[in-house]
Motif scaffolding. Structure first.
Motif, PDB file in Angstrom:
ATOM      1  N   TYR A  10       0.721  -1.521   0.768  1.00  0.00           N
ATOM      2  CA  TYR A  10      -0.109   0.060  -0.069  1.00  0.00           C
ATOM      3  C   TYR A  10       0.987   1.244  -0.374  1.00  0.00           C
ATOM      4  N   TYR A  11       0.395   1.904  -1.177  1.00  0.00           N
ATOM      5  CA  TYR A  11       1.602   2.977  -1.306  1.00  0.00           C
ATOM      6  C   TYR A  11       0.961   4.949  -1.338  1.00  0.00           C
ATOM      7  N   ASP A  12       0.839   5.717  -1.205  1.00  0.00           N
ATOM      8  CA  ASP A  12       0.488   7.101  -0.660  1.00  0.00           C
ATOM      9  C   ASP A  12       1.505   7.628  -1.184  1.00  0.00           C
ATOM     10  N   MET A  13       1.316   8.590  -2.878  1.00  0.00           N
ATOM     11  CA  MET A  13       2.255   9.354  -3.540  1.00  0.00           C
ATOM     12  C   MET A  13       1.821  10.733  -2.783  1.00  0.00           C
ATOM     13  N   MET A  14       2.907  11.677  -2.212  1.00  0.00           N
ATOM     14  CA  MET A  14       3.024  12.714  -1.899  1.00  0.00           C
ATOM     15  C   MET A  14       3.348  13.372  -2.716  1.00  0.00           C
ATOM     16  N   PRO A  15       3.093  15.024  -1.762  1.00  0.00           N
ATOM     17  CA  PRO A  15       3.321  16.287  -2.909  1.00  0.00           C
ATOM     18  C   PRO A  15       4.680  15.540  -4.157  1.00  0.00           C
ATOM     19  N   ASP A  16       6.156  16.439  -3.040  1.00  0.00           N
ATOM     20  CA  ASP A  16       7.003  16.265  -3.687  1.00  0.00           C
ATOM     21  C   ASP A  16       7.299  14.987  -4.114  1.00  0.00           C
ATOM     22  N   CYS A  17       6.807  14.074  -4.417  1.00  0.00           N
ATOM     23  CA  CYS A  17       6.529  12.884  -5.208  1.00  0.00           C
ATOM     24  C   CYS A  17       7.299  12.231  -4.756  1.00  0.00           C
ATOM     25  N   THR A  18       7.968  11.845  -3.140  1.00  0.00           N
ATOM     26  CA  THR A  18       8.360  10.932  -2.841  1.00  0.00           C
ATOM     27  C   THR A  18       6.953   9.919  -2.598  1.00  0.00           C
ATOM     28  N   PHE A  30      10.300   5.591   0.388  1.00  0.00           N
ATOM     29  CA  PHE A  30      10.640   5.742  -0.301  1.00  0.00           C
ATOM     30  C   PHE A  30      10.620   7.463  -1.025  1.00  0.00           C
ATOM     31  N   LYS A  31      12.449   7.779  -2.136  1.00  0.00           N
ATOM     32  CA  LYS A  31      11.895   9.001  -2.396  1.00  0.00           C
ATOM     33  C   LYS A  31      11.735   8.899  -3.690  1.00  0.00           C
ATOM     34  N   SER A  32      11.188   7.378  -4.506  1.00  0.00           N
ATOM     35  CA  SER A  32      10.580   7.735  -5.548  1.00  0.00           C
ATOM     36  C   SER A  32       9.444   6.733  -6.199  1.00  0.00           C
ATOM     37  N   TYR A  33       8.666   6.833  -7.385  1.00  0.00           N
ATOM     38  CA  TYR A  33       7.759   5.945  -6.875  1.00  0.00           C
ATOM     39  C   TYR A  33       9.008   4.616  -7.716  1.00  0.00           C
ATOM     40  N   SER A  34       9.617   5.124  -8.823  1.00  0.00           N
ATOM     41  CA  SER A  34      10.705   3.782  -9.349  1.00  0.00           C
ATOM     42  C   SER A  34      11.857   3.725  -8.544  1.00  0.00           C
ATOM     43  N   ASN A  35      12.267   4.187  -6.964  1.00  0.00           N
ATOM     44  CA  ASN A  35      12.593   3.033  -6.260  1.00  0.00           C
ATOM     45  C   ASN A  35      11.504   1.784  -5.657  1.00  0.00           C
ATOM     46  N   LEU A  36      10.233   2.697  -4.966  1.00  0.00           N
ATOM     47  CA  LEU A  36       9.432   1.872  -4.637  1.00  0.00           C
ATOM     48  C   LEU A  36       9.027   0.370  -5.639  1.00  0.00           C
ATOM     49  N   PHE A  37       8.704   0.582  -6.511  1.00  0.00           N
ATOM     50  CA  PHE A  37       8.902  -0.177  -7.916  1.00  0.00           C
ATOM     51  C   PHE A  37      10.094  -0.894  -7.702  1.00  0.00           C
ATOM     52  N   SER A  38      11.146  -0.734  -7.458  1.00  0.00           N
ATOM     53  CA  SER A  38      12.732  -1.404  -8.042  1.00  0.00           C
ATOM     54  C   SER A  38      12.889  -2.458  -7.114  1.00  0.00           C
ATOM     55  N   TYR A  39      12.327  -2.148  -5.878  1.00  0.00           N
ATOM     56  CA  TYR A  39      12.250  -2.761  -4.314  1.00  0.00           C
ATOM     57  C   TYR A  39      11.247  -3.815  -4.470  1.00  0.00           C
ATOM     58  N   CYS A  40      10.290  -3.713  -5.158  1.00  0.00           N
ATOM     59  CA  CYS A  40       9.695  -4.553  -4.899  1.00  0.00           C
ATOM     60  C   CYS A  40       9.586  -5.867  -6.477  1.00  0.00           C
ATOM     61  N   GLU A  41      10.278  -5.468  -7.175  1.00  0.00           N
ATOM     62  CA  GLU A  41      10.791  -6.446  -8.181  1.00  0.00           C
ATOM     63  C   GLU A  41      11.940  -6.568  -7.411  1.00  0.00           C
ATOM     64  N   SER A  42      12.857  -6.510  -6.786  1.00  0.00           N
ATOM     65  CA  SER A  42      14.060  -7.750  -6.397  1.00  0.00           C
ATOM     66  C   SER A  42      13.568  -8.620  -4.959  1.00  0.00           C
ATOM     67  N   GLU A  43      12.391  -7.811  -4.201  1.00  0.00           N
ATOM     68  CA  GLU A  43      12.314  -9.084  -2.901  1.00  0.00           C
ATOM     69  C   GLU A  43      11.165  -9.440  -3.391  1.00  0.00           C
ATOM     70  N   PHE A  44      10.217  -9.272  -4.238  1.00  0.00           N
ATOM     71  CA  PHE A  44       8.837 -10.798  -3.987  1.00  0.00           C
ATOM     72  C   PHE A  44       8.183 -10.836  -5.535  1.00  0.00           C
ATOM     73  N   SER A  45       8.867 -12.342  -5.101  1.00  0.00           N
ATOM     74  CA  SER A  45       8.258 -13.115  -6.861  1.00  0.00           C
ATOM     75  C   SER A  45       7.222 -12.701  -7.109  1.00  0.00           C
TER      76      SER A  45
END
Length: 68
Positions: A10-18, A30-45
Motif C-alpha cells: 500500500y502506498y501514498d504519493m506525497m506532493p514532493d513525489c516521495t 521511498f524517495k520515488s515511485y521508481s525506487n519503490l517499484f525497483s524494491y518490489c521487483e527485487s524483493e517479491f516474486s
C-alpha cells in the motif's frame, strides 16, 4: 496445486513525489515511485501495488487497521 503469496504493498504519493509505503505491517518511505517499484521487483516474486493516494484519512485508517 501451488499457491503463491502475493505481497500487497500500500502506498501514498506525497506532493514532493516521495512515496509513503505500508509494507510488512510497518510504514516506510521511498524517495520515488521508481525506487519503490525497483524494491518490489527485487524483493517479491509476486506483488500488488495498491494506491491510498486519493482515499480519505478514515478510509486509509480502516484499511491499515484491518491489516494489523
Amino acid at each position: 496445486m501451488i499457491f503463491i503469496d502475493i505481497e500487497k504493498v500500500y502506498y501514498d504519493m506525497m506532493p514532493d513525489c516521495t512515496v509513503s509505503v505500508f509494507i510488512h505491517g510497518e510504514w516506510d518511505f521511498f524517495k520515488s515511485y521508481s525506487n519503490l517499484f525497483s524494491y518490489c521487483e527485487s524483493e517479491f516474486s509476486e506483488y500488488e501495488l495498491i494506491s491510498l493516494t486519493n482515499l480519505s484519512f478514515e478510509e486509509r485508517k480502516a484499511i491499515i487497521d484491518e491489516l494489523r
